[in-house]
Design a protein around this motif. Structure first.
Motif, short mmCIF file in Angstrom:
data_model
loop_
_atom_site.label_atom_id
_atom_site.label_comp_id
_atom_site.label_asym_id
_atom_site.label_seq_id
_atom_site.Cartn_x
_atom_site.Cartn_y
_atom_site.Cartn_z
N SER A 15 0.84 -1.20 0.00
CA SER A 15 0.00 0.00 0.00
C SER A 15 0.87 1.25 0.00
N PRO A 16 0.31 2.38 -0.42
CA PRO A 16 1.08 3.63 -0.35
C PRO A 16 1.62 3.94 1.06
N PRO A 17 0.85 3.74 2.14
CA PRO A 17 1.43 4.02 3.46
C PRO A 17 2.62 3.11 3.80
N THR A 18 2.52 1.82 3.51
CA THR A 18 3.65 0.93 3.83
C THR A 18 4.84 1.25 2.94
N ARG A 19 4.60 1.64 1.71
CA ARG A 19 5.69 2.03 0.80
C ARG A 19 6.38 3.28 1.32
N GLU A 20 5.61 4.24 1.82
CA GLU A 20 6.20 5.46 2.37
C GLU A 20 7.10 5.14 3.57
N LEU A 21 6.66 4.22 4.42
CA LEU A 21 7.49 3.84 5.57
C LEU A 21 8.79 3.19 5.11
N LEU A 22 8.70 2.32 4.13
CA LEU A 22 9.91 1.70 3.57
C LEU A 22 10.87 2.78 3.07
N GLU A 23 10.35 3.76 2.34
CA GLU A 23 11.21 4.81 1.80
C GLU A 23 11.92 5.57 2.91
N LYS A 24 11.21 5.84 4.01
CA LYS A 24 11.82 6.55 5.14
C LYS A 24 12.90 5.70 5.81
N VAL A 25 12.63 4.40 5.97
CA VAL A 25 13.63 3.50 6.54
C VAL A 25 14.88 3.49 5.65
N LEU A 26 14.68 3.39 4.35
CA LEU A 26 15.82 3.37 3.42
C LEU A 26 16.59 4.68 3.45
N GLU A 27 15.88 5.80 3.59
CA GLU A 27 16.58 7.09 3.73
C GLU A 27 17.50 7.05 4.96
N GLY A 28 17.01 6.48 6.04
CA GLY A 28 17.82 6.39 7.25
C GLY A 28 19.05 5.51 7.07
N THR A 29 18.91 4.44 6.31
CA THR A 29 20.07 3.56 6.08
C THR A 29 21.15 4.28 5.28
N ALA A 30 20.75 5.30 4.52
CA ALA A 30 21.68 6.06 3.69
C ALA A 30 22.13 7.35 4.35
N ASP A 31 21.95 7.47 5.65
CA ASP A 31 22.37 8.67 6.36
C ASP A 31 23.82 8.97 6.00
N PRO A 32 24.14 10.24 5.68
CA PRO A 32 25.49 10.57 5.24
C PRO A 32 26.59 10.32 6.28
N GLU A 33 26.21 10.18 7.54
CA GLU A 33 27.22 9.93 8.57
C GLU A 33 27.59 8.45 8.68
N ILE A 34 26.90 7.61 7.93
CA ILE A 34 27.15 6.16 7.99
C ILE A 34 27.77 5.72 6.68
N SER A 35 28.84 4.95 6.78
CA SER A 35 29.48 4.44 5.56
C SER A 35 29.82 2.97 5.74
N GLY A 36 30.13 2.34 4.64
CA GLY A 36 30.54 0.94 4.68
C GLY A 36 29.39 -0.05 4.75
N VAL A 37 28.18 0.42 4.38
CA VAL A 37 27.01 -0.46 4.43
C VAL A 37 26.35 -0.50 3.05
N ARG A 38 26.14 -1.68 2.58
CA ARG A 38 25.41 -1.92 1.34
C ARG A 38 24.00 -2.33 1.73
N VAL A 39 23.00 -1.60 1.28
CA VAL A 39 21.61 -1.87 1.64
C VAL A 39 20.94 -2.60 0.48
N ARG A 40 20.32 -3.73 0.79
CA ARG A 40 19.62 -4.53 -0.22
C ARG A 40 18.15 -4.65 0.14
N PRO A 41 17.31 -3.76 -0.37
CA PRO A 41 15.87 -3.93 -0.16
C PRO A 41 15.34 -5.02 -1.09
N VAL A 42 14.65 -5.99 -0.52
CA VAL A 42 14.11 -7.11 -1.31
C VAL A 42 12.69 -7.38 -0.83
#
Length: 151
Positions: A15-42
């Motif tokens: 649903s659009p609400p669950t998709r929006e939450l996923l997008e926010k979680v993924l934004e957090g995984t890409a925080d510019p202060e964090i490096s060395g992490v490969r994120v694989r959404p599946v």
């Protein structure tokens, strides 16, 4: 990122609400202060045993359906549970659940599986019944915490 650690994000976001939450979680995984992490959404119905075995940490996202995790996430766990049992012990995980009014049963069902796999919670589960700026921020923080935990 040859030496990057892998964060596997297994989600069911129909649903659009669950998709929006996923997008926010993924934004957090890409925080510019964090490096060395490969994120694989599946998507939960596409995630496999090799995906799980290659991961250093996990984020699970699901709607609450009739007091339980989604059928898609349940199918994922049913598929990978025994093949990965003993191989993921101690790895960190996080969880977000979206429901219209009650998320407790869905959270408990995922926590039972995670306990069986001997995964370690890296953050308290997010139980979301309304999407607003504070829940968006909490999703961002959940993603960032998991990424930072495995970095």
């Amino acid at each position: 990122m040859a030496d990057a650690r892998t964060l596997l994000v297994v989600h069911h976001t129909p649903s659009p609400p669950t998709r929006e939450l996923l997008e926010k979680v993924l934004e957090g995984t890409a925080d510019p202060e964090i490096s060395g992490v490969r994120v694989r959404p599946v998507a939960a119905l596409a995630a496999t045993v090799p995906d799980v075995l290659a991961a250093d940490g996990f984020l699970f996202g699901t709607p609450a359906n009739f007091g339980y995790m989604s059928g898609a996430l349940k199918h994922f766990f049913d598929t990978v549970y025994y093949p990965v049992l003993g191989s993921v012990t101690g790895k960190p995980y996080g969880l977000w659940v979206h429901g219209n009014n009650d998320t407790a049963g869905a959270v408990a069902s995922v926590q039972r599986v995670a306990t069986g796999l001997e995964l370690e919670p890296a953050a308290a589960p997010l139980e979301i019944t309304a999407i607003d700026p504070s829940t968006r921020e909490a999703c961002y923080e959940l993603g960032a915490v998991l990424a930072a935990t495995i970095a």
